[in-house]
Design a protein around this motif. Sequence first.
Motif, PDB file in Angstrom:
ATOM      1  N   VAL A   1      -1.677   1.437   9.169  1.00 37.74           N
ATOM      2  CA  VAL A   1      -3.082   1.447   8.751  1.00 37.74           C
ATOM      3  C   VAL A   1      -3.679   0.055   8.973  1.00 37.74           C
ATOM      4  O   VAL A   1      -3.691  -0.778   8.076  1.00 37.74           O
ATOM      5  CB  VAL A   1      -3.226   1.925   7.295  1.00 37.74           C
TER       6      VAL A   1
ATOM      7  N   THR B   1      -0.245  -3.745   8.077  1.00 39.00           N
ATOM      8  CA  THR B   1      -1.249  -3.058   7.266  1.00 39.00           C
ATOM      9  C   THR B   1      -2.367  -4.036   6.893  1.00 39.00           C
ATOM     10  O   THR B   1      -2.109  -5.101   6.314  1.00 39.00           O
ATOM     11  CB  THR B   1      -0.577  -2.463   6.006  1.00 39.00           C
TER      12      THR B   1
ATOM     13  N   ILE C   1       5.088  -6.237   0.610  1.00 34.84           N
ATOM     14  CA  ILE C   1       6.010  -5.214   1.128  1.00 34.84           C
ATOM     15  C   ILE C   1       5.264  -4.375   2.155  1.00 34.84           C
ATOM     16  O   ILE C   1       4.163  -3.883   1.887  1.00 34.84           O
ATOM     17  CB  ILE C   1       6.534  -4.311  -0.010  1.00 34.84           C
TER      18      ILE C   1
ATOM     19  N   CYS D   1       0.854  -1.190   0.000  1.00 37.24           N
ATOM     20  CA  CYS D   1       0.000   0.000   0.000  1.00 37.24           C
ATOM     21  C   CYS D   1       0.886   1.236   0.000  1.00 37.24           C
ATOM     22  O   CYS D   1       1.962   1.231   0.617  1.00 37.24           O
ATOM     23  CB  CYS D   1      -0.854   0.065   1.266  1.00 37.24           C
ATOM     24  N   GLY D   2       0.417   2.290  -0.604  1.00 35.53           N
ATOM     25  CA  GLY D   2       1.120   3.574  -0.554  1.00 35.53           C
ATOM     26  C   GLY D   2       2.553   3.441  -1.025  1.00 35.53           C
ATOM     27  O   GLY D   2       2.835   2.876  -2.098  1.00 35.53           O
ATOM     28  N   SER D   3       3.467   3.940  -0.229  1.00 38.95           N
ATOM     29  CA  SER D   3       4.883   3.912  -0.620  1.00 38.95           C
ATOM     30  C   SER D   3       5.379   2.486  -0.828  1.00 38.95           C
ATOM     31  O   SER D   3       6.230   2.236  -1.690  1.00 38.95           O
ATOM     32  CB  SER D   3       5.739   4.579   0.460  1.00 38.95           C
ATOM     33  N   ALA D   4       4.868   1.566  -0.025  1.00 37.83           N
ATOM     34  CA  ALA D   4       5.314   0.170  -0.169  1.00 37.83           C
ATOM     35  C   ALA D   4       4.933  -0.352  -1.557  1.00 37.83           C
ATOM     36  O   ALA D   4       5.677  -1.118  -2.182  1.00 37.83           O
ATOM     37  CB  ALA D   4       4.682  -0.689   0.927  1.00 37.83           C
TER      38      ALA D   4
ATOM     39  N   GLN E   1       6.286  -1.754   5.704  1.00 42.27           N
ATOM     40  CA  GLN E   1       7.168  -1.304   6.786  1.00 42.27           C
ATOM     41  C   GLN E   1       6.704  -1.904   8.104  1.00 42.27           C
ATOM     42  O   GLN E   1       7.454  -2.559   8.799  1.00 42.27           O
ATOM     43  CB  GLN E   1       7.164   0.231   6.842  1.00 42.27           C
ATOM     44  N   SER E   2       5.430  -1.679   8.418  1.00 38.57           N
ATOM     45  CA  SER E   2       4.908  -2.085   9.730  1.00 38.57           C
ATOM     46  C   SER E   2       4.681  -3.586   9.829  1.00 38.57           C
ATOM     47  O   SER E   2       4.741  -4.160  10.914  1.00 38.57           O
ATOM     48  CB  SER E   2       3.574  -1.388   9.982  1.00 38.57           C
ATOM     49  N   GLY E   3       4.376  -4.206   8.696  1.00 43.27           N
ATOM     50  CA  GLY E   3       4.004  -5.624   8.731  1.00 43.27           C
ATOM     51  C   GLY E   3       2.612  -5.830   9.298  1.00 43.27           C
ATOM     52  O   GLY E   3       2.181  -6.955   9.559  1.00 43.27           O
TER      53      GLY E   3
ATOM     54  N   GLU F   1       1.698  14.368   0.904  1.00 41.72           N
ATOM     55  CA  GLU F   1       1.260  13.937   2.236  1.00 41.72           C
ATOM     56  C   GLU F   1       1.820  14.800   3.354  1.00 41.72           C
ATOM     57  O   GLU F   1       1.164  14.981   4.364  1.00 41.72           O
ATOM     58  CB  GLU F   1       1.532  12.442   2.476  1.00 41.72           C
TER      59      GLU F   1
ATOM     60  N   ALA G   1       5.277   9.735   7.394  1.00 40.04           N
ATOM     61  CA  ALA G   1       5.718   9.551   6.000  1.00 40.04           C
ATOM     62  C   ALA G   1       6.967   8.674   6.012  1.00 40.04           C
ATOM     63  O   ALA G   1       7.964   8.998   6.643  1.00 40.04           O
ATOM     64  CB  ALA G   1       6.026  10.898   5.373  1.00 40.04           C
ATOM     65  N   THR G   2       6.893   7.587   5.299  1.00 43.20           N
ATOM     66  CA  THR G   2       8.047   6.683   5.298  1.00 43.20           C
ATOM     67  C   THR G   2       9.169   7.258   4.421  1.00 43.20           C
ATOM     68  O   THR G   2       8.916   7.842   3.374  1.00 43.20           O
ATOM     69  CB  THR G   2       7.635   5.285   4.800  1.00 43.20           C
TER      70      THR G   2
HETATM   71  C1  F6R Z   1       3.624   7.095   2.847  1.00 40.61           C
HETATM   72  C2  F6R Z   1       3.406   5.995   3.762  1.00 40.61           C
HETATM   73  C3  F6R Z   1       2.294   5.061   3.478  1.00 40.61           C
HETATM   74  C4  F6R Z   1       2.731   3.621   3.779  1.00 40.61           C
HETATM   75  C5  F6R Z   1       1.531   2.681   3.640  1.00 40.61           C
HETATM   76  C6  F6R Z   1       1.922   1.239   3.885  1.00 40.61           C
HETATM   77  O1  F6R Z   1       4.707   7.870   3.251  1.00 40.61           O
HETATM   78  O2  F6R Z   1       4.091   5.859   4.740  1.00 40.61           O
HETATM   79  O3  F6R Z   1       1.838   5.183   2.171  1.00 40.61           O
HETATM   80  O4  F6R Z   1       3.765   3.277   2.899  1.00 40.61           O
HETATM   81  O5  F6R Z   1       0.533   3.062   4.536  1.00 40.61           O
HETATM   82  O6  F6R Z   1       2.372   1.042   5.182  1.00 40.61           O
HETATM   83  P1  F6R Z   1       3.223  -0.236   5.546  1.00 40.61           P
HETATM   84  O7  F6R Z   1       4.510  -0.124   4.788  1.00 40.61           O
HETATM   85  O8  F6R Z   1       3.421  -0.185   7.017  1.00 40.61           O
HETATM   86  O9  F6R Z   1       2.433  -1.420   5.100  1.00 40.61           O
END
Ligand code: F6R
Length: 580
Positions: free
Chosen positions: A577, A338, A332, A287-290, A334-336, A465, A385-386
Amino acid sequence: MCGIIGYIGDKRPEKILIEGLKKLEYRGYDSAGIALFNNEVQIIKSLGKISNLEDKINNTDLIDSNIGIAHTRWATHGEPSEVNAHPHRIGHITLVHNGIIENAKELKEDLQEKGVKFNTNTDTEVIAGLIDYYYKGNTKEAIEKAIKDLKGSYALAIINDEEDKLYAVRCESPLILGIGDNEYFVTSDIGAILPYTNKYVLLGKDEIVTLTKNDYVIEKDDIKVYREVEESTLTLEDTSLNGYDHYMMKEINEEPVLVDNLVKKYINNLDKLPDLSKYKNIHIVGCGSAYYAGMIGKNLFEDDGIKVECDVASEYRYRNIVYDKDTLVILISQSGETADTIAAMRKANGDQVDTLAIVNVESSTIERECTYSVLIEAGKEIAVATTKAFILQVLILSLLSYKINQDDKYIEDIKKLPQQLKVLLDKTGYYKKLADSIYKHEDVFFIGRKIDYAISMEGSLKLKEVSYIHSDSYQAGELKHGTISLVKEGTIVFAIVTDDEIRDKTISNLEEVISRGAKPIYVGNVDVDYEDKIVIPRVHKKLQPILAVPPLQMIAYFVALKRGCDIDKPKNLAKSVTVE
Ligand code: F6R
C-alpha cells in the motif's frame, strides 16, 4: 500502489511484460495495459486481471517491437476502467506510473490553460502532459523539469515516440533497473524479471535512467550517478506455486521451516539483535496485520517492564508526539514500502529518535532509512493476505523480548516450535470442517483479552479480507458494553484463550455469549469441553501467538475457498500500500 515494468533489448517485449505483470499483480489488479514501440506506439488496455489483457493481446496484431512498458493498476484517481488504465499518452510521451500525484489538479488546470487536452481523470495523464509540454527535443531535460513540478510519489517508465529509448525515474515509489544480457528492464519488483536476470541497480530519488539496447546512464541534475550492480538471492522457485493451488496456502505451509531458520539464526546469537532494554519507551507502528503483530509486541515488552505504545501508522504520522529521551520507534512492515509506515518512520527520524525496522524486503525504504533493522527473512510473500510474514514478525518481537528477559523455558520451547507448527498445519481436515460450519455466516466475532485480543484481531482480519465475511474482534470484557446485542442464535464467536492470567475472565465472557445463543469456537492451550475447539500446545507465554495464529489463517483460507473467493487477490486490495 500499482506495478510497472519496462523492457528494452533484442527480444519482443510483449511476453516478457505480460509474465512480469503477472508477478506484479499482487500490487493491484483492477486493470492493466501495455505499450509497444517501434516508430509508432501501440497501446492495449483491459479492465480486470492480467489474464484479460493477455487474451486481448493474443487477439491483436502486434507491431514488431523491442521496447515496451506495462502496468497493473490499483485505482487512486479515476475509477477502474479501460480508459483510466495505463499507459497514458499525451503528444510524444507515453508512460506508466506507480504512485500518486498530490498536485495533479492544479498542474492539470495550468496545462489546460496552455492548451493541453486530457482524456481521463487520472493523475498519470497529467505527468504525460507535463513532460510533453516541456519536451523541446530533449526527453531527459523534459523529465527533469516535469518532476520538479510534481508533488507526491512516482515511479515512471517513459517512452518518447521520437526515440528508440526507455526512460525511468522514481520518488518514494519503488523502481529498480534490471541488467540482462543485451537487455534492460525497469520494474517495481525484481520478482517480475527473475526469468531473465537477478542483477539490478537501485535507483535513488529523482535519478533519471536513460536506457538504450546496449547501455544505460543514470543522471541527477545533469550529473552522472554511479550505482553498484547488486544480485538478488531470490529464485524463481520463490515465486512459483510449487504445487499448491494458492500462494496463501503455500506461504502458510512455509512457516515451520522459516521459523526454524530464524530460531537457528538468533537463539544462540542474541547479540545480532538490538538490545531494547536500554530504552524507557517503545512505540510500535505498522498498518493492518503489521500493526496487530505490533500489538502482540506491546504485550510482550510491557511484561518486560517497558512503557509501550502501539499505533496504526496512518494515525501515528499525524499525532503530536513529544518524544521522551530514550524512546525507540519500531516500524513493522512486510514490504518496507507502506506509505503511512514510511511517513511514521520519517517523523521519528526527523525528531532524532532511534528507529528499528522489522521488515521482510531487504533494501526497502524502511529497511534503508531506520537506525537499525532486522530482516524477518520470510522470502517472497505473494498472497495479498500476509501469513508467514506476520508469524516471523511476531517471532522477531518475541526474540527481542526474550533478549531483555531471558529464561531457560523459552529456549526449550522455541526449539519445539517448528515441529509443533507442522503438526498444527497438518490438521487441514479439521479446519475444513470448521470452515464448512462458518462459510454461510455473514457475521463472525473474535474475542480475547490482552495478547489474546491482539491475536483475535489478526484472526478476524484474515477471515474478512479473504472470505468477505463481515468479522470483528473485541476485547472480551468490552463485548457487553454494546456489541453483545448483535449476538443471536448461531452467531459464531471465536474465543482466543492462551494467556493463563486472564483465562477465566475470557471464558466467563465466552459463556455470556453462549448463553445468548452464540456458537463458540475455542482456540486455546488448555483442553476444554466445547464442541468446536483448536487446542494448541502450551508453550512459553512469549511464543504462544506463534502457535495460535496459523490455525486461524488456515480457517480463513478454507472459508474463502468454500465461498469461491479469489484467495490470493481479494477484491479492492493490493499487497503493497504505497499510497496514503
Ligand atoms: C493483511 C495485510 C495488510 C498488511 C498491511 C501492511 O493480511 O497483509 O494488512 O499487513 O497492508 O503492509 P506491510 O506489512 O507491507 O507494511
